[in-house]
Write an enzyme that holds these catalytic residues in place. Structure first.
Site, PDB file in Angstrom:
ATOM      1  N   HIS A 151       0.822  -1.212   0.000  1.00 33.35           N
ATOM      2  CA  HIS A 151       0.000   0.000   0.000  1.00 33.35           C
ATOM      3  C   HIS A 151       0.859   1.266   0.000  1.00 33.35           C
ATOM      4  O   HIS A 151       0.466   2.273  -0.594  1.00 33.35           O
ATOM      5  CB  HIS A 151      -0.933   0.011   1.216  1.00 33.35           C
ATOM      6  CG  HIS A 151      -2.258  -0.605   0.954  1.00 33.35           C
ATOM      7  ND1 HIS A 151      -3.400   0.113   0.728  1.00 33.35           N
ATOM      8  CD2 HIS A 151      -2.624  -1.908   0.850  1.00 33.35           C
ATOM      9  CE1 HIS A 151      -4.417  -0.702   0.510  1.00 33.35           C
ATOM     10  NE2 HIS A 151      -3.967  -1.941   0.591  1.00 33.35           N
ATOM     11  N   HIS A 174       6.332  -8.890   3.928  1.00 33.12           N
ATOM     12  CA  HIS A 174       4.974  -8.459   3.613  1.00 33.12           C
ATOM     13  C   HIS A 174       4.500  -9.183   2.360  1.00 33.12           C
ATOM     14  O   HIS A 174       5.078  -9.029   1.286  1.00 33.12           O
ATOM     15  CB  HIS A 174       4.926  -6.944   3.391  1.00 33.12           C
ATOM     16  CG  HIS A 174       3.531  -6.399   3.292  1.00 33.12           C
ATOM     17  ND1 HIS A 174       2.832  -5.958   4.392  1.00 33.12           N
ATOM     18  CD2 HIS A 174       2.699  -6.238   2.239  1.00 33.12           C
ATOM     19  CE1 HIS A 174       1.643  -5.528   4.011  1.00 33.12           C
ATOM     20  NE2 HIS A 174       1.537  -5.694   2.698  1.00 33.12           N
ATOM     21  N   ASP A 181       0.260  -8.281   5.686  1.00 31.39           N
ATOM     22  CA  ASP A 181      -0.528  -8.230   4.451  1.00 31.39           C
ATOM     23  C   ASP A 181      -1.887  -8.878   4.647  1.00 31.39           C
ATOM     24  O   ASP A 181      -2.892  -8.345   4.213  1.00 31.39           O
ATOM     25  CB  ASP A 181       0.179  -8.877   3.255  1.00 31.39           C
ATOM     26  CG  ASP A 181      -0.410  -8.405   1.927  1.00 31.39           C
ATOM     27  OD1 ASP A 181      -1.174  -7.419   1.936  1.00 31.39           O
ATOM     28  OD2 ASP A 181      -0.103  -9.001   0.876  1.00 31.39           O
TER      29      ASP A 181
END
Length: 428
Positions: free
Chosen positions: A86, A150, A181
């Site tokens: 993100h 992640h 995640d």
């Protein structure tokens, strides 16, 4: 012995339901983790990615995060982290800025030793680039070792990363993999290594019904007991309540019955999510939402997916229009570059006057990354969270590169106005 808090997916800056109060909730949840770390005098806080919800956080969110990290630094507790999908940017990462400020350590191929444990990091890597990974890590002389990463790893739901392959090809033997995640907390043992997700610190979607929290991880054979070398315990966070109201209407029942079900719950300052099913009469979602807010709810959303007699089949959710948009975007199978464009167009943080310039800038940032324009399977999910949040990413169809380039050429060259968002280029 080394004791650390393992957290991740804090998504600071997420204005869920377009609510500024919810935006603050995500920062408050991250701050609560840090408060627990200071009070518990842990040896480190390990963050497994997606500290921010967006790669261009608002200035208030950036400054709020720095304030929180300074409290941790004042307590002498290191903040170790990796970059999530993100928040990932083309060049320097926000984590690099925090590291320059002395507030964080970005984990990587070399060991960062805390106590008797060596920590390594693996940032989020798109599926298309993972074949190039060699999992070569520098040696260490600590008693224990942990990999912080992640991604969606096996054996957990929606996995697209082979955990056994990572462990087999790594040049370091890891006692634990501390992951981010997946917003659902879980733990498993893979080839003698503990693999765990702490879950998100705030509910980023209606599907996250369980309480939020983090992991307290202890690297110590005596504390773990038996043949284990790692102890993982779950710790709860006191976050804003979500109230899930079920209204299964029988024939002849309607709005009055839904309101009665709503009254049976304590909605004070809660997010109220009302799900209407059954054979009953049609209801007006807006009226039910207004009733729930009058009953004390901070936010109310109504979902009514019942079949409606009409010339066309209708399936509408009023819980959050972004859910419907996200589902449709995932079905289209857009490229990473196209997703950047889609995000810029829909983002409530980008003023209308700046959309065209923002689109141009985002496409230009991707031009040196041809993989970002490569196609994938429609409905796939190569880069983002699944059952994780309301703004997941997905892979794309071939041919998007030409479309995205056209968008860049057509974009305005006007200088963008101040919109509250901050770019890494302003700092690095």
């Amino acid at each position: 012995m080394t004791r650390v808090i393992h957290t991740g997916d804090t998504h600071v800056g997420y204005a869920q339901y377009h609510s500024p109060v919810r935006r603050r909730d995500f920062l408050d949840a991250f701050a609560a983790v840090i408060d627990d770390a200071i009070e518990g005098e842990v040896d480190a806080v390990v963050h497994a990615g997606d500290l921010f919800h967006d790669r261009r956080p608002e200035l208030d969110d950036l400054m709020g995060t720095i304030t929180v990290l300074r409290r941790l630094d004042d307590a002498g507790i290191p903040f170790l982290a990796v970059v999530g999908n993100h928040e990932s940017t083309r060049g320097g990462q926000w984590l690099d800025l925090f590291e320059r400020l002395g507030l964080a350590t970005r984990l990587g191929d070399g060991p960062t030793v805390v106590g008797d444990t060596a920590f390594y990091g693996l940032d989020h890597v798109p599926v298309s680039r993972r074949d190039d990974l060699d999992y070569a890590f520098d040696d260490h002389d600590a008693e224990y070792a942990a990999l912080v990463a992640h991604g969606l790893f096996e054996p957990f739901g929606y996995a697209d990363w082979d955990t056994e392959e990572v462990l087999a090809e790594s040049t370091v033997a890891f006692d634990a993999m501390l992951l981010g995640d997946n917003h659902t907390p879980d733990v498993a043992e893979v080839d003698g290594t503990w693999v765990t997700y702490p879950g998100s610190t705030e509910r980023a979607s209606a599907s996250e019904r369980e309480g939020r929290g983090y992991n307290l991880v202890t690297f110590d054979a005596d504390a773990a007991g038996g043949d284990d070398r790692v102890e993982i315990r779950r710790r709860a966070l006191d976050t804003r309540p979500f109230v899930f109201v079920e209204a299964d209407l029988r024939e002849g029942e309607g709005a009055a019955r839904v309101r009665e079900n709503v009254r049976q719950h304590d909605l004070d300052d809660a997010v109220a999510l009302v799900n209407v099913t059954g054979e009953g009469d049609p209801v007006t979602p807006a009226a039910i939402e207004e009733f729930a807010t009058d009953e004390g709810a901070l936010i109310a959303r109504v979902t009514d997916r019942r079949e409606v007699e009409t010339d066309a089949e209708i399936d509408v959710s009023f819980a959050d229009p972004e859910d419907a948009v996200r589902e449709r975007v995932e079905e289209m199978g857009l490229s990473a570059a196209a997703l950047d464009v889609e995000e810029a167009v829909r983002a409530d943080t980008v003023p209308d006057a700046n959309v065209r310039e923002t689109v141009k800038r985002r496409v230009e940032e991707r031009m040196d990354d041809l993989d970002a324009f490569e196609g994938g399977e429609p409905g796939g999910n190569g880069e983002g969270d699944i059952d994780v949040d309301d703004e997941g990413d997905s892979n794309a169809n071939e041919g998007d590169a030409e479309t995205d380039s056209d968008a860049a050429e057509q974009a305005s060259s006007e200088t963008p106005g101040t919109d509250g968002q901050v770019s890494m280029e302003d700092y690095l």
